[in-house]
Write a protein that holds these residues in place. Structure first.
Motif, mmCIF file in Angstrom:
data_model
loop_
_atom_site.group_PDB
_atom_site.id
_atom_site.type_symbol
_atom_site.label_atom_id
_atom_site.label_comp_id
_atom_site.label_asym_id
_atom_site.label_seq_id
_atom_site.Cartn_x
_atom_site.Cartn_y
_atom_site.Cartn_z
ATOM 1 N N UNK A 1 -20.663 8.877 -14.179
ATOM 2 C CA UNK A 1 -21.476 9.936 -13.605
ATOM 3 C C UNK A 1 -22.460 9.360 -12.590
ATOM 4 N N UNK A 2 -22.509 9.913 -11.383
ATOM 5 C CA UNK A 2 -23.430 9.371 -10.369
ATOM 6 C C UNK A 2 -24.881 9.569 -10.781
ATOM 7 N N UNK A 3 -25.691 8.583 -10.383
ATOM 8 C CA UNK A 3 -27.116 8.668 -10.676
ATOM 9 C C UNK A 3 -27.453 8.561 -12.140
ATOM 10 N N UNK A 4 -26.540 8.004 -12.940
ATOM 11 C CA UNK A 4 -26.730 8.006 -14.397
ATOM 12 C C UNK A 4 -26.778 6.600 -14.968
ATOM 13 N N UNK B 1 -24.814 -2.208 -17.343
ATOM 14 C CA UNK B 1 -23.602 -2.291 -18.156
ATOM 15 C C UNK B 1 -23.856 -1.869 -19.597
ATOM 16 N N UNK B 2 -25.056 -2.184 -20.111
ATOM 17 C CA UNK B 2 -25.362 -1.848 -21.500
ATOM 18 C C UNK B 2 -25.325 -0.342 -21.732
ATOM 19 N N UNK B 3 -25.739 0.425 -20.730
ATOM 20 C CA UNK B 3 -25.716 1.881 -20.862
ATOM 21 C C UNK B 3 -24.285 2.408 -20.933
ATOM 22 N N UNK B 4 -23.423 1.881 -20.062
ATOM 23 C CA UNK B 4 -22.015 2.303 -20.073
ATOM 24 C C UNK B 4 -21.350 1.914 -21.385
ATOM 25 N N UNK B 5 -21.642 0.712 -21.845
ATOM 26 C CA UNK B 5 -21.029 0.223 -23.088
ATOM 27 C C UNK B 5 -21.425 1.108 -24.267
ATOM 28 N N UNK C 1 -21.854 2.241 -11.753
ATOM 29 C CA UNK C 1 -20.973 1.246 -12.353
ATOM 30 C C UNK C 1 -19.582 1.861 -12.448
ATOM 31 N N UNK C 2 -18.617 1.181 -11.846
ATOM 32 C CA UNK C 2 -17.251 1.694 -11.807
ATOM 33 C C UNK C 2 -16.491 1.232 -13.049
ATOM 34 N N UNK C 3 -15.759 2.147 -13.640
ATOM 35 C CA UNK C 3 -15.014 1.833 -14.860
ATOM 36 C C UNK C 3 -13.524 1.999 -14.606
ATOM 37 N N UNK C 4 -12.745 1.507 -15.535
ATOM 38 C CA UNK C 4 -11.291 1.629 -15.459
ATOM 39 C C UNK C 4 -10.676 1.099 -16.733
ATOM 40 N N UNK C 5 -9.442 0.657 -16.636
ATOM 41 C CA UNK C 5 -8.784 0.109 -17.811
ATOM 42 C C UNK C 5 -7.280 0.069 -17.634
ATOM 43 N N UNK C 6 -6.607 -0.296 -18.701
ATOM 44 C CA UNK C 6 -5.145 -0.386 -18.702
ATOM 45 C C UNK C 6 -4.577 0.744 -19.546
ATOM 46 N N UNK C 7 -3.592 1.423 -18.981
ATOM 47 C CA UNK C 7 -2.965 2.549 -19.667
ATOM 48 C C UNK C 7 -1.462 2.321 -19.758
ATOM 49 N N UNK D 1 -23.996 14.596 -23.325
ATOM 50 C CA UNK D 1 -23.998 13.480 -24.284
ATOM 51 C C UNK D 1 -23.864 12.150 -23.563
ATOM 52 N N UNK D 2 -23.003 12.092 -22.555
ATOM 53 C CA UNK D 2 -22.836 10.849 -21.803
ATOM 54 C C UNK D 2 -24.085 10.524 -20.996
ATOM 55 N N UNK D 3 -24.650 11.536 -20.323
ATOM 56 C CA UNK D 3 -25.821 11.315 -19.470
ATOM 57 C C UNK D 3 -27.014 10.813 -20.274
ATOM 58 N N UNK D 4 -27.097 11.189 -21.534
ATOM 59 C CA UNK D 4 -28.232 10.766 -22.368
ATOM 60 C C UNK D 4 -28.290 9.251 -22.492
ATOM 61 N N UNK D 5 -27.121 8.588 -22.470
ATOM 62 C CA UNK D 5 -27.118 7.126 -22.569
ATOM 63 C C UNK D 5 -27.671 6.478 -21.295
ATOM 64 N N UNK D 6 -27.576 7.188 -20.161
ATOM 65 C CA UNK D 6 -28.125 6.644 -18.924
ATOM 66 C C UNK D 6 -29.631 6.691 -18.866
ATOM 67 N N UNK D 7 -30.232 7.461 -19.731
ATOM 68 C CA UNK D 7 -31.696 7.539 -19.761
ATOM 69 C C UNK D 7 -32.294 6.483 -20.665
ATOM 70 N N UNK D 8 -31.473 5.768 -21.392
ATOM 71 C CA UNK D 8 -32.005 4.776 -22.347
ATOM 72 C C UNK D 8 -32.440 3.517 -21.609
#
Length: 334
Positions: A111-114, A118-122, A237-243, A327-334
């Protein structure tokens, strides 16, 4: 008697000539999973994928392996996802652009501006990923491991401090990007839509002169050689992964599924832990080659976050249920 003996001898001889499968041949037959990625050959990402493949082969005694198609030879991520859906590929390494083609709520981790650390995304991923992954299975895909592609910095050929400084920029927008085009509803600029394989040519010809990318990606894809300035503050922070196709995954033996799942979690976790170090090494390398770092003031950061929240509010309903976004955005405020 002679005739019967002769027939027996001929049958025995024919039996010897028949091709025989050695004992346990089915167990030692190698199953190959085709895997596409934009990562260039020899890059840090490819070295990590090669190490993952070696561990898969070791733990399955050679009965399972990955075959990589690197450097975007299978097309940009939307094309890779289409090929996996149709059965022309089995798996792939993708960023949020590819994940959005599978299950758009995966974008809540970007989410932009959130999220600026890295700790927040994790933390958000630990809480919400199981729910997101179930949605992906419903779309015919299974997550083998989450990755942090890196913190996206602004690269350009001039100093850019705030969003208003983008007005003269020819800004790269990734084809099929859901989020970034909305930025230009709030900020004046000249966005140019290109696929990832087209970016280097666009920079070389001047079709684009500004882009967002993680430093390690900018170095690996040679984009940084066509920029003189990089912002010191991450915009996102850009995310991705293997599918992998759920159909392909279910066709594996239970033992192979376990190895693929366990090694995927192991190697993607290692890559996430190393992301920050790799990023700093890339920045140091760019500075040695003459890259100028644009330092953001607290007011600059506030301006970027304000625009980011505007974009987030506009795109939230296109990404996921508002409750999941909150719920996701709340972690960006921590």
């Amino acid at each position: 008697m002679r005739i019967r003996a002769l027939i027996a001898l001929l049958l025995a001889f024919a039996f010897v000539l028949l091709p025989h499968a050695p004992s346990g041949a089915q167990d030692t037959q190698t199953r190959t999973i085709t895997f596409a990625t934009l990562a260039p050959p020899g890059s840090l990402i490819m070295r990590g994928l090669d190490a993952w493949n070696r561990e898969i082969r070791r733990r399955t005694e050679g009965s399972l392996q990955l075959r990589f198609y690197s450097g975007g030879v299978q097309g940009d991520e939307p094309e890779v996802i289409r090929k996996i859906r149709s059965g022309r590929l089995d798996a792939g390494g993708v960023t949020s652009t590819g994940l959005a083609q599978i299950h758009r709520p995966a974008l809540v981790f970007q989410l932009p501006g959130t999220f600026l650390r890295y700790e927040q995304v994790e933390a958000a991923r630990a809480a919400l990923a199981p729910e997101i992954e179930q949605g992906m299975i419903g779309q015919g895909f299974r997550m083998l491991g989450w990755a942090d592609v890196g913190s996206a910095h602004l690269f350009s050929n001039r100093e850019i401090h705030t969003p208003t400084d983008l007005s003269a920029s020819r800004f790269w927008v990734r084809s099929d990007d859901v989020i970034l085009p909305v930025l230009f509803d709030f900020v004046r600029s000249n966005p140019v839509s290109l696929s990832v394989p087209e970016v280097l040519g666009g920079l070389q010809t001047g079709r684009i002169d500004t882009f967002l990318a993680p430093p390690a990606v900018a170095v690996a894809l040679q984009w940084s050689a066509h920029a003189t300035h990089m912002g010191d503050t991450a915009v996102a922070i850009l995310v991705g992964g293997s599918v992998i196709s759920e159909r392909t995954f279910q066709s594996l033996t239970p033992a192979q599924q376990q190895v693929l799942t366990e090694t995927g979690a192991q190697f993607h976790g290692l890559a996430r832990r190393n992301a920050s170090r790799a990023e700093q090494e890339s920045i140091d390398a760019m500075v040695r080659r003459g890259m100028q770092i644009t330092r953001a003031t607290p007011a600059d950061v506030t301006a970027w976050r304000a625009v980011g929240r505007q974009v987030r509010d506009r795109v939230a309903s296109r990404i996921a249920d508002p409750a999941l976004v909150a719920r996701a955005a709340a972690f960006g405020e921590q």
